[in-house]
Design an enzyme around this catalytic site. Sequence first.
Site, PDB file in Angstrom:
ATOM      1  N   PRO A 292      57.703  29.159  -3.818  1.00  0.00           N
ATOM      2  CA  PRO A 292      57.285  29.958  -4.464  1.00  0.00           C
ATOM      3  C   PRO A 292      57.117  29.486  -5.961  1.00  0.00           C
ATOM      4  O   PRO A 292      57.464  28.507  -6.464  1.00  0.00           O
ATOM      5  CB  PRO A 292      58.356  31.013  -4.335  1.00  0.00           C
ATOM      6  CG  PRO A 292      59.278  30.754  -3.456  1.00  0.00           C
ATOM      7  CD  PRO A 292      58.992  29.296  -3.105  1.00  0.00           C
ATOM      8  N   VAL A 293      56.191  30.121  -6.846  1.00  0.00           N
ATOM      9  CA  VAL A 293      56.005  30.023  -7.995  1.00  0.00           C
ATOM     10  C   VAL A 293      54.864  28.890  -8.206  1.00  0.00           C
ATOM     11  O   VAL A 293      53.797  28.898  -8.524  1.00  0.00           O
ATOM     12  CB  VAL A 293      57.239  29.625  -8.838  1.00  0.00           C
ATOM     13  CG1 VAL A 293      56.627  29.699 -10.426  1.00  0.00           C
ATOM     14  CG2 VAL A 293      58.038  30.994  -8.839  1.00  0.00           C
ATOM     15  N   CYS A 294      55.378  27.746  -7.591  1.00  0.00           N
ATOM     16  CA  CYS A 294      54.434  26.602  -7.506  1.00  0.00           C
ATOM     17  C   CYS A 294      53.104  26.810  -6.783  1.00  0.00           C
ATOM     18  O   CYS A 294      51.951  26.429  -6.952  1.00  0.00           O
ATOM     19  CB  CYS A 294      55.123  25.129  -6.743  1.00  0.00           C
ATOM     20  SG  CYS A 294      56.633  24.753  -7.340  1.00  0.00           S
ATOM     21  N   SER A 295      53.383  27.748  -5.682  1.00  0.00           N
ATOM     22  CA  SER A 295      52.115  27.885  -5.002  1.00  0.00           C
ATOM     23  C   SER A 295      51.250  28.965  -5.365  1.00  0.00           C
ATOM     24  O   SER A 295      50.297  29.582  -4.896  1.00  0.00           O
ATOM     25  CB  SER A 295      52.610  28.577  -3.677  1.00  0.00           C
ATOM     26  OG  SER A 295      53.486  27.707  -2.650  1.00  0.00           O
ATOM     27  N   ASP A 296      51.450  29.526  -6.782  1.00  0.00           N
ATOM     28  CA  ASP A 296      50.427  30.381  -7.538  1.00  0.00           C
ATOM     29  C   ASP A 296      50.311  29.739  -8.741  1.00  0.00           C
ATOM     30  O   ASP A 296      49.271  29.997  -9.588  1.00  0.00           O
ATOM     31  CB  ASP A 296      50.730  31.824  -7.399  1.00  0.00           C
ATOM     32  CG  ASP A 296      52.078  32.058  -8.190  1.00  0.00           C
ATOM     33  OD1 ASP A 296      52.481  31.282  -8.936  1.00  0.00           O
ATOM     34  OD2 ASP A 296      52.579  33.145  -8.211  1.00  0.00           O
TER      35      ASP A 296
END
Lengths: 177, 194
Positions: free
Chosen positions: B82-86
């Site tokens: 998560p977070v990295c992927s957006d």
Amino acid sequence: MKRLTLILLVLALLCTAPARAGDLFPDVTLLGAMSDTQKEYLGVSTEGFKISDIKAEYVFVEVYSMYCPICQVDAPKLEDIHTKIGLTGGSDRIKFIGIGAGNTPFEIEFYRKKFSVAFPLFEDPDYIIHKALGEVGTPSFYLVKLKGGSMEILFFQEGEIKDTDGLFKILMDKTVQ
Amino acid sequence: MKQCIRFTAFMVCLLVAPALADNPKVYPVGSLKPVDSVLKVKVGDPAPDFELPALKGGTVRLSDFKGKKNVVLSFVPAAWTPVCSDQWPGYNLAMELFDQSNAKLIGISVDNTPTQYAWTKEMGGIEFTILSDFWPHGAVADTYGLLRSSGEAERALIIIDMKGIIRYIDVHDINLRPDLGILIGELQKLNQQD
């Protein structure tokens, strides 16, 4: 004591369950800079107001994020639907708004310019509105009935707009009496 | 009574934790220690040079941009999280803002290139340069003091000016996405000073 704990836990669970069609949309406060045209569009006089303050029979809400690739793909489709609603004389009946989950004022403004979004976008940098909505995925779309102070969710969709014409038809069918 | 309320408050916190990326392929990591490394560089230092394999092929050397462009290094902890992927899809959308500041955006993770390939495809494609700090594992992140004890990198942003000097460092809480506005503001300040 145990009962108090149980009640608080149940309330927490209720608060975090995603709102669906038939539920009531939470009457959250919308924050963010607005132009005079946008204030006029929503029939409000100040920045910082509740959804129920919007002067319309219905409001169509997009929960999005500048960082969400699907939202980026959906942005032009949503603008198409917004334009078509206006062309059919529905812009007084249905107002469109966007809520940027986890997005700061800078990110909201960048997204608005990038996709020439004509309807008002509101910030939610600390996910307060997103949490009130049960942490739905982005993008999510809600058609909310405002007339009569209802706040009932008439339509809910989580995920990509796969059929632009189909979504336009749903909005027309559900809002034209 | 106080214990019950504390327990309830804890449960509420768990239930209303910030949203994760919405893709079901993203691995839910939960809440992590915000920062788990000690910086080895500071603002004003020459940026340690490195050469890493690029997702688009070949290798990229940091010093190749000296005298030509400012560089923004975006370290992210790991693919499929998560977070990295957006965070990177957001930067991908905002490439023009980096260009306006004559800045070369470089994303770095400790994943190998095939993993980065699959992950960036899933995110809809990333146009800016992605480098693999896979082997020796996390060596570049470690040189900057950004390698966590778990083997992932910190979520960090580093601005390096055209002279190769570090001008801004944000070792961000790994659980949160940095505000793009602050990063772009720092780039604008850099251009005004030069």
